[in-house]
Design a protein around this motif. Sequence first.
Motif, PDB file in Angstrom:
ATOM      1  N   MET A   1     -15.424  63.778  -6.072  1.00 44.75           N
ATOM      2  CA  MET A   1     -14.715  62.549  -5.588  1.00 44.75           C
ATOM      3  C   MET A   1     -14.797  61.695  -6.827  1.00 44.75           C
ATOM      4  SD  MET A   1     -15.985  59.828  -2.804  1.00 44.75           S
ATOM      5  CE  MET A   1     -17.168  60.697  -2.017  1.00 44.75           C
ATOM      6  N   ARG A   2     -13.835  61.054  -7.096  1.00 44.02           N
ATOM      7  CA  ARG A   2     -13.944  59.946  -8.167  1.00 44.02           C
ATOM      8  C   ARG A   2     -13.666  58.484  -7.686  1.00 44.02           C
ATOM      9  NH1 ARG A   2     -10.085  61.122 -13.300  1.00 44.02           N
ATOM     10  NH2 ARG A   2     -11.259  62.989 -13.397  1.00 44.02           N
ATOM     11  N   LEU A   3     -14.942  57.875  -7.999  1.00 41.35           N
ATOM     12  CA  LEU A   3     -14.873  56.253  -7.618  1.00 41.35           C
ATOM     13  C   LEU A   3     -14.804  55.419  -8.593  1.00 41.35           C
ATOM     14  CD1 LEU A   3     -18.332  56.841  -5.758  1.00 41.35           C
ATOM     15  CD2 LEU A   3     -16.091  56.727  -4.886  1.00 41.35           C
ATOM     16  N   SER A   4     -13.857  54.585  -8.265  1.00 36.14           N
ATOM     17  CA  SER A   4     -13.491  53.579  -9.404  1.00 36.14           C
ATOM     18  C   SER A   4     -14.213  52.240  -9.067  1.00 36.14           C
ATOM     19  CB  SER A   4     -12.019  53.048  -9.419  1.00 36.14           C
ATOM     20  OG  SER A   4     -11.647  52.044 -10.140  1.00 36.14           O
ATOM     21  N   ILE A   5     -15.269  51.841  -9.871  1.00 32.27           N
ATOM     22  CA  ILE A   5     -16.173  50.704  -9.471  1.00 32.27           C
ATOM     23  C   ILE A   5     -16.021  49.346 -10.249  1.00 32.27           C
ATOM     24  CG2 ILE A   5     -18.418  50.067  -9.383  1.00 32.27           C
ATOM     25  CD1 ILE A   5     -19.076  53.005  -9.253  1.00 32.27           C
ATOM     26  N   SER A   6     -15.840  48.354  -9.386  1.00 34.05           N
ATOM     27  CA  SER A   6     -15.591  46.899 -10.020  1.00 34.05           C
ATOM     28  C   SER A   6     -16.773  46.171  -9.422  1.00 34.05           C
ATOM     29  CB  SER A   6     -14.396  46.502  -9.908  1.00 34.05           C
ATOM     30  OG  SER A   6     -14.275  45.134 -10.329  1.00 34.05           O
ATOM     31  N   HIS A   7     -17.595  45.696 -10.113  1.00 33.86           N
ATOM     32  CA  HIS A   7     -18.608  44.881  -9.594  1.00 33.86           C
ATOM     33  C   HIS A   7     -19.131  43.639 -10.409  1.00 33.86           C
ATOM     34  CE1 HIS A   7     -23.137  44.227  -8.168  1.00 33.86           C
ATOM     35  NE2 HIS A   7     -23.012  43.572  -9.127  1.00 33.86           N
ATOM     36  N   ASP A   8     -18.968  42.386  -9.548  1.00 32.06           N
ATOM     37  CA  ASP A   8     -18.998  40.992 -10.305  1.00 32.06           C
ATOM     38  C   ASP A   8     -20.222  40.322  -9.913  1.00 32.06           C
ATOM     39  OD1 ASP A   8     -16.869  40.960 -12.318  1.00 32.06           O
ATOM     40  OD2 ASP A   8     -15.621  41.175 -10.430  1.00 32.06           O
ATOM     41  N   THR A   9     -21.016  39.735 -10.401  1.00 35.52           N
ATOM     42  CA  THR A   9     -22.017  38.874  -9.895  1.00 35.52           C
ATOM     43  C   THR A   9     -22.047  37.730 -10.725  1.00 35.52           C
ATOM     44  OG1 THR A   9     -23.715  40.855  -9.470  1.00 35.52           O
ATOM     45  CG2 THR A   9     -24.741  38.588  -9.531  1.00 35.52           C
ATOM     46  N   THR A  10     -21.959  36.444  -9.896  1.00 33.91           N
ATOM     47  CA  THR A  10     -21.934  35.200 -10.339  1.00 33.91           C
ATOM     48  C   THR A  10     -23.198  34.437  -9.899  1.00 33.91           C
ATOM     49  OG1 THR A  10     -19.503  35.184 -10.560  1.00 33.91           O
ATOM     50  CG2 THR A  10     -20.674  32.965 -10.732  1.00 33.91           C
ATOM     51  N   TYR A  11     -23.907  33.848 -10.847  1.00 34.31           N
ATOM     52  CA  TYR A  11     -24.948  33.048 -10.718  1.00 34.31           C
ATOM     53  C   TYR A  11     -24.650  31.604 -11.200  1.00 34.31           C
ATOM     54  CZ  TYR A  11     -27.939  36.968 -10.936  1.00 34.31           C
ATOM     55  OH  TYR A  11     -28.513  38.204 -10.666  1.00 34.31           O
ATOM     56  N   HIS A  12     -24.717  30.655 -10.097  1.00 32.90           N
ATOM     57  CA  HIS A  12     -24.489  29.205 -10.129  1.00 32.90           C
ATOM     58  C   HIS A  12     -25.709  28.586 -10.035  1.00 32.90           C
ATOM     59  CE1 HIS A  12     -20.221  29.421 -10.301  1.00 32.90           C
ATOM     60  NE2 HIS A  12     -20.261  30.101  -9.350  1.00 32.90           N
ATOM     61  N   TYR A  13     -25.990  27.420 -10.682  1.00 32.23           N
ATOM     62  CA  TYR A  13     -27.162  26.671 -10.717  1.00 32.23           C
ATOM     63  C   TYR A  13     -26.861  25.352 -10.472  1.00 32.23           C
ATOM     64  CZ  TYR A  13     -28.907  30.913 -13.317  1.00 32.23           C
ATOM     65  OH  TYR A  13     -29.173  32.118 -13.775  1.00 32.23           O
ATOM     66  N   HIS A  67     -26.921  26.200 -19.602  1.00 30.00           N
ATOM     67  CA  HIS A  67     -25.858  26.985 -18.965  1.00 30.00           C
ATOM     68  C   HIS A  67     -25.936  26.461 -17.610  1.00 30.00           C
ATOM     69  CE1 HIS A  67     -28.784  29.863 -19.429  1.00 30.00           C
ATOM     70  NE2 HIS A  67     -28.500  30.404 -18.159  1.00 30.00           N
ATOM     71  N   ASP A  68     -24.862  26.230 -16.758  1.00 28.79           N
ATOM     72  CA  ASP A  68     -24.958  26.103 -15.203  1.00 28.79           C
ATOM     73  C   ASP A  68     -24.441  27.338 -14.486  1.00 28.79           C
ATOM     74  OD1 ASP A  68     -22.303  25.810 -15.926  1.00 28.79           O
ATOM     75  OD2 ASP A  68     -22.378  23.623 -15.206  1.00 28.79           O
ATOM     76  N   ALA A  69     -23.828  28.153 -15.187  1.00 27.02           N
ATOM     77  CA  ALA A  69     -23.569  29.656 -14.419  1.00 27.02           C
ATOM     78  C   ALA A  69     -23.668  30.747 -15.562  1.00 27.02           C
ATOM     79  CB  ALA A  69     -21.986  29.533 -14.190  1.00 27.02           C
ATOM     80  N   ILE A  70     -23.606  31.868 -14.804  1.00 32.04           N
ATOM     81  CA  ILE A  70     -23.479  33.096 -15.490  1.00 32.04           C
ATOM     82  C   ILE A  70     -22.579  34.301 -14.753  1.00 32.04           C
ATOM     83  CG2 ILE A  70     -24.902  35.154 -16.493  1.00 32.04           C
ATOM     84  CD1 ILE A  70     -27.390  33.644 -16.183  1.00 32.04           C
ATOM     85  N   ILE A  71     -21.670  34.824 -15.465  1.00 34.66           N
ATOM     86  CA  ILE A  71     -20.908  35.793 -14.795  1.00 34.66           C
ATOM     87  C   ILE A  71     -21.217  36.965 -15.580  1.00 34.66           C
ATOM     88  CG2 ILE A  71     -18.531  36.443 -14.302  1.00 34.66           C
ATOM     89  CD1 ILE A  71     -17.846  33.379 -14.630  1.00 34.66           C
ATOM     90  N   ILE A  72     -21.255  38.262 -14.552  1.00 32.10           N
ATOM     91  CA  ILE A  72     -21.919  39.333 -14.865  1.00 32.10           C
ATOM     92  C   ILE A  72     -20.771  40.525 -14.173  1.00 32.10           C
ATOM     93  CG2 ILE A  72     -23.887  41.065 -15.066  1.00 32.10           C
ATOM     94  CD1 ILE A  72     -25.752  38.906 -14.908  1.00 32.10           C
ATOM     95  N   GLY A  73     -20.144  41.283 -15.194  1.00 31.09           N
ATOM     96  CA  GLY A  73     -19.192  42.221 -14.271  1.00 31.09           C
ATOM     97  C   GLY A  73     -19.584  43.747 -15.113  1.00 31.09           C
ATOM     98  N   ALA A  74     -19.478  44.433 -14.129  1.00 26.14           N
ATOM     99  CA  ALA A  74     -19.515  45.996 -14.337  1.00 26.14           C
ATOM    100  C   ALA A  74     -18.418  46.683 -13.845  1.00 26.14           C
ATOM    101  CB  ALA A  74     -20.985  46.666 -13.852  1.00 26.14           C
TER     102      ALA A  74
END
Length: 192
Positions: A1-13, A67-74
Amino acid sequence: MRLSISHDTTYHYEDQVRASIQYLRLTPHDSERQHVLSWQLDLPRPVRAQVDPFGNILHVLTLDEPHDAIIIGARGVVEIDELREAEHESQSAFPFLRSTRLTEPDDALRGFAGQHCHQRRDRTALIDLMHALNHTMVYTPGATDVDTCAAQAFAGAAGVCQDHTHAFLACARSLGIPARYVSGYLYTEDST
């Protein structure tokens, strides 16, 4: 099985923070069961990969400016061998026999593990234990928090995924079975 993964995490302070350090374990590695076809991290600045003591790929993101936010993508594509059920570990199992503050078994958890596994230490016994815990501890968002230990969640007969995991780890380790916390993605047929 082939999986396409898109993960985003956003931290707001609420207020700007002067600096932050993020330990990112968002990169899968090749194994007997999975092959990483492509993978990339989208981060505010370049980072280097390293391997932590447990064999996980680790990136340390350090932001030294306010900073007041961090955006992390995988993002990436991973191929899974659905026919291979288990993988062989090359690391010592001893660290996974040790209790932590969140996974320390009390008498109730030890008794529960013994009652459901008896002398059995095979995969079927652990699956039975997992089902018994799921039946005993009702999935209840808000019943616990990140500091709730396995014994507290078990005594309250309620919790969320991390509580079920901590209780399972406490039970398995009390039986002398190495167990560890692994997080990831759950694929279901109705997932998009």
